[in-house]
Scaffold this motif. Structure first.
Motif, PDB file in Angstrom:
ATOM      1  N   SER A  10     -14.728   6.953  -0.658  1.00  0.00           N
ATOM      2  CA  SER A  10     -15.437   7.156  -1.923  1.00  0.00           C
ATOM      3  C   SER A  10     -14.404   7.049  -3.041  1.00  0.00           C
ATOM      4  N   ALA A  11     -14.868   7.019  -4.276  1.00  0.00           N
ATOM      5  CA  ALA A  11     -13.929   6.968  -5.405  1.00  0.00           C
ATOM      6  C   ALA A  11     -13.007   8.186  -5.384  1.00  0.00           C
ATOM      7  N   LYS A  12     -13.568   9.357  -5.091  1.00  0.00           N
ATOM      8  CA  LYS A  12     -12.764  10.585  -5.038  1.00  0.00           C
ATOM      9  C   LYS A  12     -11.735  10.506  -3.917  1.00  0.00           C
ATOM     10  N   GLU A  13     -12.152  10.028  -2.740  1.00  0.00           N
ATOM     11  CA  GLU A  13     -11.222   9.897  -1.616  1.00  0.00           C
ATOM     12  C   GLU A  13     -10.126   8.882  -1.922  1.00  0.00           C
ATOM     13  N   ALA A  14     -10.491   7.789  -2.613  1.00  0.00           N
ATOM     14  CA  ALA A  14      -9.499   6.774  -2.990  1.00  0.00           C
ATOM     15  C   ALA A  14      -8.473   7.349  -3.952  1.00  0.00           C
ATOM     16  N   LYS A  15      -8.929   8.237  -4.830  1.00  0.00           N
ATOM     17  CA  LYS A  15      -7.993   8.898  -5.748  1.00  0.00           C
ATOM     18  C   LYS A  15      -7.047   9.811  -4.975  1.00  0.00           C
ATOM     19  N   GLU A  16      -7.597  10.588  -4.051  1.00  0.00           N
ATOM     20  CA  GLU A  16      -6.767  11.483  -3.236  1.00  0.00           C
ATOM     21  C   GLU A  16      -5.779  10.692  -2.378  1.00  0.00           C
ATOM     22  N   TYR A  17      -6.184   9.525  -1.904  1.00  0.00           N
ATOM     23  CA  TYR A  17      -5.349   8.670  -1.066  1.00  0.00           C
ATOM     24  C   TYR A  17      -4.243   8.002  -1.885  1.00  0.00           C
ATOM     25  N   GLY A  18      -4.511   7.790  -3.180  1.00  0.00           N
ATOM     26  CA  GLY A  18      -3.530   7.152  -4.055  1.00  0.00           C
ATOM     27  C   GLY A  18      -3.821   5.703  -4.372  1.00  0.00           C
ATOM     28  N   ILE A  19      -4.999   5.213  -3.981  1.00  0.00           N
ATOM     29  CA  ILE A  19      -5.355   3.820  -4.271  1.00  0.00           C
ATOM     30  C   ILE A  19      -5.746   3.657  -5.737  1.00  0.00           C
ATOM     31  N   VAL A  20      -6.435   4.649  -6.281  1.00  0.00           N
ATOM     32  CA  VAL A  20      -6.767   4.648  -7.703  1.00  0.00           C
ATOM     33  C   VAL A  20      -6.171   5.903  -8.334  1.00  0.00           C
ATOM     34  N   ASP A  21      -6.024   5.883  -9.640  1.00  0.00           N
ATOM     35  CA  ASP A  21      -5.432   7.008 -10.354  1.00  0.00           C
ATOM     36  C   ASP A  21      -6.468   7.941 -10.953  1.00  0.00           C
ATOM     37  N   GLN A  22      -7.633   7.394 -11.234  1.00  0.00           N
ATOM     38  CA  GLN A  22      -8.677   8.239 -11.791  1.00  0.00           C
ATOM     39  C   GLN A  22     -10.047   7.678 -11.467  1.00  0.00           C
ATOM     40  N   VAL A  23     -11.023   8.564 -11.501  1.00  0.00           N
ATOM     41  CA  VAL A  23     -12.408   8.169 -11.333  1.00  0.00           C
ATOM     42  C   VAL A  23     -13.035   8.214 -12.723  1.00  0.00           C
ATOM     43  N   ALA A  24     -13.645   7.119 -13.138  1.00  0.00           N
ATOM     44  CA  ALA A  24     -14.231   7.048 -14.475  1.00  0.00           C
ATOM     45  C   ALA A  24     -15.198   8.210 -14.664  1.00  0.00           C
ATOM     46  N   LEU A  25     -15.224   8.749 -15.859  1.00  0.00           N
ATOM     47  CA  LEU A  25     -16.087   9.869 -16.223  1.00  0.00           C
ATOM     48  C   LEU A  25     -15.695  11.146 -15.514  1.00  0.00           C
ATOM     49  N   ASP A  26     -14.445  11.220 -15.053  1.00  0.00           N
ATOM     50  CA  ASP A  26     -13.932  12.431 -14.407  1.00  0.00           C
ATOM     51  C   ASP A  26     -13.859  13.562 -15.397  1.00  0.00           C
ATOM     52  N   TYR A  80       0.841  -1.207   0.000  1.00  0.00           N
ATOM     53  CA  TYR A  80       0.000   0.000   0.000  1.00  0.00           C
ATOM     54  C   TYR A  80       0.876   1.258   0.000  1.00  0.00           C
ATOM     55  N   ALA A  81       1.890   1.279   0.849  1.00  0.00           N
ATOM     56  CA  ALA A  81       2.758   2.458   0.937  1.00  0.00           C
ATOM     57  C   ALA A  81       3.443   2.725  -0.409  1.00  0.00           C
ATOM     58  N   GLU A  82       3.954   1.677  -1.033  1.00  0.00           N
ATOM     59  CA  GLU A  82       4.630   1.838  -2.323  1.00  0.00           C
ATOM     60  C   GLU A  82       3.674   2.324  -3.411  1.00  0.00           C
ATOM     61  N   ARG A  83       2.460   1.816  -3.408  1.00  0.00           N
ATOM     62  CA  ARG A  83       1.523   2.111  -4.497  1.00  0.00           C
ATOM     63  C   ARG A  83       0.697   3.371  -4.285  1.00  0.00           C
ATOM     64  N   THR A  84       0.610   3.840  -3.030  1.00  0.00           N
ATOM     65  CA  THR A  84      -0.216   5.026  -2.771  1.00  0.00           C
ATOM     66  C   THR A  84       0.608   6.271  -2.483  1.00  0.00           C
ATOM     67  N   GLY A  85       1.861   6.087  -2.064  1.00  0.00           N
ATOM     68  CA  GLY A  85       2.665   7.236  -1.659  1.00  0.00           C
ATOM     69  C   GLY A  85       2.420   7.649  -0.220  1.00  0.00           C
ATOM     70  N   GLN A  86       1.563   6.926   0.485  1.00  0.00           N
ATOM     71  CA  GLN A  86       1.311   7.211   1.905  1.00  0.00           C
ATOM     72  C   GLN A  86       2.437   6.603   2.744  1.00  0.00           C
ATOM     73  N   SER A  87       2.654   7.172   3.911  1.00  0.00           N
ATOM     74  CA  SER A  87       3.684   6.626   4.809  1.00  0.00           C
ATOM     75  C   SER A  87       3.183   5.330   5.446  1.00  0.00           C
ATOM     76  N   LEU A  88       4.129   4.520   5.905  1.00  0.00           N
ATOM     77  CA  LEU A  88       3.751   3.278   6.583  1.00  0.00           C
ATOM     78  C   LEU A  88       2.925   3.543   7.830  1.00  0.00           C
ATOM     79  N   SER A  89       3.215   4.633   8.539  1.00  0.00           N
ATOM     80  CA  SER A  89       2.443   4.938   9.746  1.00  0.00           C
ATOM     81  C   SER A  89       0.989   5.273   9.402  1.00  0.00           C
ATOM     82  N   VAL A  90       0.770   6.008   8.317  1.00  0.00           N
ATOM     83  CA  VAL A  90      -0.600   6.319   7.882  1.00  0.00           C
ATOM     84  C   VAL A  90      -1.304   5.035   7.458  1.00  0.00           C
ATOM     85  N   ILE A  91      -0.619   4.215   6.689  1.00  0.00           N
ATOM     86  CA  ILE A  91      -1.206   2.947   6.238  1.00  0.00           C
ATOM     87  C   ILE A  91      -1.556   2.077   7.442  1.00  0.00           C
TER      88      ILE A  91
END
Length: 148
Positions: free
Chosen positions: A132-148, A110-121
């Protein structure tokens, strides 16, 4: 009255004419996988099998950084791995150590793929965290929200 799984026309690689395939098979080929139930061992194995097969078929369509998409009304959950062993104390201790090892490994990924620190993860994996999809994008889990 159930309607069954819808079929769509799809030309399989190497085939001159399209064939009717179920819609989920067609979506899998575009790397769209749906998880609409608890992720148990059987479903996990099916999804991993699908992903391995599709990756062998075309490596360029993987879930690489930059290609991870969520639908606008998706809910994404982060949580820690679970164990469920019962029995002798030594078996329970062994599984607990294995679950902790897997938790560290998942946290690192998760840390490698999201850019979040290990402590946050680690904090966010402590309890189920729904995004939400938007929050997941901000977190770094996804790169885009479809139909953005």
């Amino acid at each position: 009255m159930p309607i069954g799984v819808p079929k769509v026309a799809y030309r399989l690689p190497g085939e001159p004419t399209p064939q009717w395939v179920d819609i989920y098979n067609r979506l899998y080929r575009e790397r769209v996988l749906f998880v609409g139930q608890d992720l148990d061992d059987e479903l996990s194995n099916q999804l991993v099998g699908i992903m391995l097969y599709l990756n062998a078929e075309d490596e360029t369509k993987g879930g690489d950084l930059g290609k991870r998409i969520a639908l606008p009304h998706s809910r994404i959950m982060i949580h820690q791995p679970e164990g469920g062993t019962r029995g002798q104390a030594s078996e329970v201790l062994y599984e607990a150590q294995e679950v902790l090892r897997i938790r560290r490994q998942v946290g690192q990924i998760y840390a490698e793929r999201t850019g979040q620190s290990l402590s946050v993860i680690a904090r966010d994996m402590d309890r189920d965290r729904f995004l939400s999809a938007k929050e997941a994008k901000e977190y770094g889990i996804v790169d885009q929200v479809a139909l953005d």
